[in-house]
Design an enzyme around this catalytic site. Structure first.
Site, PDB file in Angstrom:
ATOM      1  N   GLY A 216      18.039 -30.139 -41.802  1.00 14.11           N
ATOM      2  CA  GLY A 216      18.386 -31.484 -41.377  1.00 14.11           C
ATOM      3  C   GLY A 216      18.696 -31.507 -39.887  1.00 14.11           C
ATOM      4  O   GLY A 216      18.871 -30.466 -39.252  1.00 14.11           O
TER       5      GLY A 216
ATOM      6  N   GLY B  84      17.486 -27.899 -45.234  1.00  9.02           N
ATOM      7  CA  GLY B  84      16.688 -28.981 -45.795  1.00  9.02           C
ATOM      8  C   GLY B  84      15.246 -28.602 -46.067  1.00  9.02           C
ATOM      9  O   GLY B  84      14.592 -29.184 -46.927  1.00  9.02           O
TER      10      GLY B  84
ATOM     11  N   GLU C  43      24.155 -22.552 -43.882  1.00 13.36           N
ATOM     12  CA  GLU C  43      25.116 -23.636 -43.646  1.00 13.36           C
ATOM     13  C   GLU C  43      26.538 -23.167 -43.357  1.00 13.36           C
ATOM     14  O   GLU C  43      27.281 -23.853 -42.626  1.00 13.36           O
ATOM     15  CB  GLU C  43      25.127 -24.599 -44.844  1.00 13.36           C
ATOM     16  CG  GLU C  43      23.898 -25.489 -44.943  1.00 13.36           C
ATOM     17  CD  GLU C  43      22.665 -24.780 -45.488  1.00 13.36           C
ATOM     18  OE1 GLU C  43      21.574 -25.379 -45.447  1.00 13.36           O
ATOM     19  OE2 GLU C  43      22.779 -23.633 -45.966  1.00 13.36           O
TER      20      GLU C  43
ATOM     21  N   ASP D 278      23.569 -26.860 -49.331  1.00 14.98           N
ATOM     22  CA  ASP D 278      23.392 -28.080 -50.120  1.00 14.98           C
ATOM     23  C   ASP D 278      21.926 -28.239 -50.516  1.00 14.98           C
ATOM     24  O   ASP D 278      21.257 -27.252 -50.806  1.00 14.98           O
ATOM     25  CB  ASP D 278      23.954 -29.288 -49.365  1.00 14.98           C
ATOM     26  CG  ASP D 278      23.232 -29.579 -48.054  1.00 14.98           C
ATOM     27  OD1 ASP D 278      22.622 -28.663 -47.479  1.00 14.98           O
ATOM     28  OD2 ASP D 278      23.280 -30.742 -47.600  1.00 14.98           O
TER      29      ASP D 278
END
Length: 368
Positions: free
Chosen positions: A75, A123, A146, A154
């Protein structure tokens, strides 16, 4: 067959016969996902899921001449930082819509092929791990890094990492270790290996060849599959399973500190740079997710990411501080709070797992 798109060329869509082809076209940012790109991918996949003329979908990342490949680096973390400090509601929309897209890909009823050449992180893992065919090359670099920015793995990371063999999911989640094609296949995070020199022929066949059935689309890849490289980290699996089965992050640190093996020393040094709080949250996430469906895991992750930005809002957020240190000020000196793993309390961790929404109002309540 191609719905209207809003990312102004950052997502390209083509149809050739029965194949829908998606190209992430933000190479200068390693094809990192913006909210508009997530919306375009969601619109395309929803339309193609319901269109009987489309029998398969492939997704790839645009490259830059003379530069290393990137499928998708994750992301847009600079956007996270700006939006969190500004109180921008687009931040909530980003995660809700990204996780819904991840679910759509995992549940996609037609072959979805991910050409995972180069960097596949965060992502990028979210839009590839649900693929029916995950194609790796010698340039593939997979990671969920992350914890390095005060976040947690995530985009369904709880689901797909917790299903890796033994305790390798905890190892990948806490360290953010980058792995290549050989390890990815051994750990169930990739399916087949193709030499990068074969990719142009595959993409050209996708674009211009006769693609008249899903079987033919898949065969376009499978006829070029080769033996994967040897897994670099596979010989450390006994150490991974011994140490990362620890009941807590302090117990993990103690276990590694008591081991004189160079691997243990290096791993401990890596973990010492991560957010103590978010390592504890991440360990709990992976262990809870082992018994969860994908939809329940994504709902849990939506709760977690809400708390990453709202339990301690603005600059006090571990995630905002982590992004500041890595990508904004680039001092690589995050000021984690708490600073030591021994100082993280069970109450601090548990607060992340309390949903801020009643089940009927959860932003991902529709996922099944």
């Amino acid at each position: 067959m191609i719905p209207s798109l809003q990312s102004e060329g950052l997502v390209l869509a083509e149809v050739n016969g029965c194949l829908g082809l998606i190209t992430l076209n933000r190479p200068q940012a390693l094809n990192a996902l913006s909210l508009a790109m997530i919306r375009d991918m969601s619109a395309l996949l929803t339309a193609w899921r319901d269109d009987p003329r489309i029998q398969a979908v492939a997704v790839l990342g645009a490259g830059r001449e003379g530069k290393p490949a990137a499928f998708c680096a994750g992301g847009d973390i600079r956007f996270f930082h700006q939006a969190a400090l500004a109180g921008d509601a687009a931040l909530d929309a980003f995660f809700t819509e990204e996780y819904a897209l991840n679910h759509l890909i995992h549940q996609f009823p037609k072959p979805y092929i991910a050409l995972m050449d180069g960097v596949v992180m965060g992502g990028g893992m979210g839009i590839s791990q649900g693929a029916k065919l995950r194609v790796l090359t010698e340039h593939s670099k997979l990671a969920m890094p992350e914890t390095n920015i005060g976040l947690f793995p995530d985009v369904g990371g709880g689901y797909f990492l917790s299903r890796c063999p033994g305790h390798s999911g905890e190892w990948l989640a806490l360290t953010g270790q980058v792995i290549g094609a050989g390890d990815a296949i051994e750990l169930g995070l990739g399916d087949v290996f193709v030499r990068s020199s074969e990719l142009p022929a595959i993409v050209e066949a996708f674009r211009t060849g006769a693609q008249d059935s899903a079987e033919h689309v898949v065969a376009t890849v499978m006829e070029r599959v080769d033996l994967a490289p040897v897994a670099e980290h596979w010989n450390a699996r006994a150490l991974i399973n011994r140490h990362f089965s620890a009941a807590s992050v302090p117990a993990l640190f103690a276990s590694l500190a008591a081991d004189t093996d160079p691997w243990a020393r290096q791993t401990l040094a890596t973990l010492a740079k991560r957010s103590p709080l978010m390592m504890a949250v991440t360990l709990e996430q992976i262990r809870r997710a082992r018994a969860m469906s994908l939809a329940d895991d994504l709902r849990m992750e939506r709760d977690l990411v809400h708390h990453c930005f709202h339990l301690r809002p603005g600059a006090a957020s571990e995630t905002v501080e982590g992004v500041r240190a890595l990508a904004v000020d680039k001092d690589h000196a995050p000021r984690w709070r708490p600073a030591r793993v021994e100082e993280v309390t069970p109450a601090e961790v548990e607060a992340f797992f309390r949903s801020p929404w009643p089940p009927a109002e959860h932003p991902l309540r529709a996922l099944d």
